[in-house]
Design an enzyme around this catalytic site. Sequence first.
Site, PDB file in Angstrom:
ATOM      1  N   TYR A  62      22.439  -3.527 -21.223  1.00 33.90           N
ATOM      2  CA  TYR A  62      21.606  -3.391 -20.179  1.00 33.90           C
ATOM      3  C   TYR A  62      22.373  -2.226 -19.251  1.00 33.90           C
ATOM      4  O   TYR A  62      22.049  -2.406 -18.078  1.00 33.90           O
ATOM      5  CB  TYR A  62      21.094  -4.558 -19.197  1.00 33.90           C
ATOM      6  CG  TYR A  62      19.847  -5.124 -19.668  1.00 33.90           C
ATOM      7  CD1 TYR A  62      19.340  -5.262 -21.173  1.00 33.90           C
ATOM      8  CD2 TYR A  62      18.935  -5.634 -18.546  1.00 33.90           C
ATOM      9  CE1 TYR A  62      18.215  -5.526 -21.443  1.00 33.90           C
ATOM     10  CE2 TYR A  62      17.770  -6.032 -19.083  1.00 33.90           C
ATOM     11  CZ  TYR A  62      17.228  -5.900 -20.535  1.00 33.90           C
ATOM     12  OH  TYR A  62      16.037  -6.543 -20.890  1.00 33.90           O
ATOM     13  N   GLU A 100      15.298 -18.704 -25.488  1.00 33.22           N
ATOM     14  CA  GLU A 100      15.056 -18.011 -24.361  1.00 33.22           C
ATOM     15  C   GLU A 100      13.671 -17.847 -23.902  1.00 33.22           C
ATOM     16  O   GLU A 100      12.777 -17.553 -24.784  1.00 33.22           O
ATOM     17  CB  GLU A 100      15.564 -16.503 -24.206  1.00 33.22           C
ATOM     18  CG  GLU A 100      17.513 -16.272 -24.620  1.00 33.22           C
ATOM     19  CD  GLU A 100      17.812 -15.198 -24.888  1.00 33.22           C
ATOM     20  OE1 GLU A 100      17.007 -14.064 -24.409  1.00 33.22           O
ATOM     21  OE2 GLU A 100      18.947 -14.910 -25.384  1.00 33.22           O
ATOM     22  N   ASP A 153      30.348  -7.608 -43.414  1.00 28.24           N
ATOM     23  CA  ASP A 153      28.949  -7.016 -43.662  1.00 28.24           C
ATOM     24  C   ASP A 153      28.631  -6.978 -45.072  1.00 28.24           C
ATOM     25  O   ASP A 153      29.246  -6.061 -45.617  1.00 28.24           O
ATOM     26  CB  ASP A 153      28.722  -5.850 -42.731  1.00 28.24           C
ATOM     27  CG  ASP A 153      27.070  -5.449 -42.587  1.00 28.24           C
ATOM     28  OD1 ASP A 153      26.599  -5.689 -43.661  1.00 28.24           O
ATOM     29  OD2 ASP A 153      26.985  -4.905 -41.409  1.00 28.24           O
ATOM     30  N   SER A 196      12.100  -7.184 -26.119  1.00 25.90           N
ATOM     31  CA  SER A 196      11.999  -7.993 -26.982  1.00 25.90           C
ATOM     32  C   SER A 196      11.313  -9.525 -26.768  1.00 25.90           C
ATOM     33  O   SER A 196      11.092 -10.089 -27.533  1.00 25.90           O
ATOM     34  CB  SER A 196      13.482  -8.350 -27.600  1.00 25.90           C
ATOM     35  OG  SER A 196      14.210  -9.257 -26.276  1.00 25.90           O
ATOM     36  N   ARG A 213      21.656 -12.166 -31.363  1.00 26.84           N
ATOM     37  CA  ARG A 213      20.386 -13.027 -30.945  1.00 26.84           C
ATOM     38  C   ARG A 213      20.854 -14.387 -30.998  1.00 26.84           C
ATOM     39  O   ARG A 213      21.879 -14.832 -31.686  1.00 26.84           O
ATOM     40  CB  ARG A 213      19.305 -12.850 -31.937  1.00 26.84           C
ATOM     41  CG  ARG A 213      18.660 -11.507 -32.077  1.00 26.84           C
ATOM     42  CD  ARG A 213      17.512 -11.474 -30.976  1.00 26.84           C
ATOM     43  NE  ARG A 213      16.829 -10.279 -31.002  1.00 26.84           N
ATOM     44  CZ  ARG A 213      16.936  -9.185 -30.430  1.00 26.84           C
ATOM     45  NH1 ARG A 213      18.154  -8.969 -29.781  1.00 26.84           N
ATOM     46  NH2 ARG A 213      16.043  -8.169 -30.583  1.00 26.84           N
ATOM     47  N   HIS A 244      21.529 -12.270 -21.398  1.00 22.56           N
ATOM     48  CA  HIS A 244      20.828 -11.369 -22.251  1.00 22.56           C
ATOM     49  C   HIS A 244      20.885  -9.872 -21.622  1.00 22.56           C
ATOM     50  O   HIS A 244      19.899  -9.384 -21.928  1.00 22.56           O
ATOM     51  CB  HIS A 244      19.436 -11.621 -22.859  1.00 22.56           C
ATOM     52  CG  HIS A 244      19.267 -11.306 -24.103  1.00 22.56           C
ATOM     53  ND1 HIS A 244      18.340 -11.648 -25.039  1.00 22.56           N
ATOM     54  CD2 HIS A 244      19.476 -10.092 -24.706  1.00 22.56           C
ATOM     55  CE1 HIS A 244      18.113 -10.819 -26.058  1.00 22.56           C
ATOM     56  NE2 HIS A 244      18.941  -9.784 -26.063  1.00 22.56           N
TER      57      HIS A 244
END
Length: 372
Positions: free
Chosen positions: A259, A238, A146, A45, A209, A255
């Site tokens: 990961y 960031e 949502d 990203s 985000r 972030h």
Amino acid sequence: MRILADQAIPYVYKLFGSDNYVQVCDGRSISANMLKDVDVLIIRSITKVNHMLLYDSSIKFIGTVTSGVDHIDQNYLKNNNIRCVSTPGSNAVSVVEYVCATLFWLAQRDCFFLRDKTVGIIGVGNIGNLLYQRLNSLGVHTLLYDPYKSKCDTDRMSWKSLDILVSKSDILTLHVPLTYTGAYPTWHMINKDILDALPSNSILINTSRGAVVNNDDLLAILRCGKKINVILDVWESEPKLSLPLLSYVDIGTAHIAGYSFESRIRSIKKIYDDYCDYFNVKNKVNWISLGLSDIRYIAVSRLDECIINRLIQLVYNVYYDHIALKNNVLRLRGFDKLREYYCFRREWSSLLVDSKNGYNNDILFKFGFSTL
């Protein structure tokens, strides 16, 4: 075929190197003059893809190892017949386990049980829906917001308006893409008004985000003394982030929620599969050859939230990542390096748990652990 990839993406050489010329570099340094003779670009990203990057390139295929694609000009790619693939859902398990790890860490620190809390989930895509399922397996009460999903799935009783969800939730966790337009833009959707409406001592978690939360508004309300426990894995601007805000958060990380080792392998493997399909290349790689077969075993004599927290920490202690960010944020490229050289973190399925009880094993399995 010539391939350029972000150097932080694992297994690029193993997957693509046998039949191609592969180069890697820092994802933030990718520029137009590096792409003139490149056919395939593989990114994260941090690389912004638009006309300025691609105008003089020979790129035919772009793979981004991310769920979101807000860093890519999709219209430009479509108009120039450039194939773009992403990896939605590949990091869902990793992000959900990060969120749960932070909640269990806070529960231990502040002496509460998750089953006594109401969790409001904003965004019920791959990640939000999986989190809903995991929490339900433990009997945790959840509310959902949502506006797109609720129109199609009217059977769930947990759908709420944003205002009601915010006012009724002890824990608010965000799992939305970053959007600036449309009926429900998410840029700064968590602003002063929403933060004011949060109950005192609530928990706010953002792993989506950074700009979904107005960081200035959040810092201002924390400075004014409102009691909110804050978990931030993503930050506005960031890799630069607000050091004053970092000083207020309970858990702040670089972030890395998505990961895990498994999620990173899933992502690049999906890019490779799509690459093979697009260029009609024989797919030569399987999961086992990528090292996903290792597993550990443990037996437990009972099951409660304290035991589950101990099991989680056998696999992943989120506080270590918080300390790593605080210790490295002021160093040159500290934020980026924490991501680029992130530790070998497994998912809970790498731990085989036997509770000697079929009912408890079923709970553990639904919550993400491997069981007998």
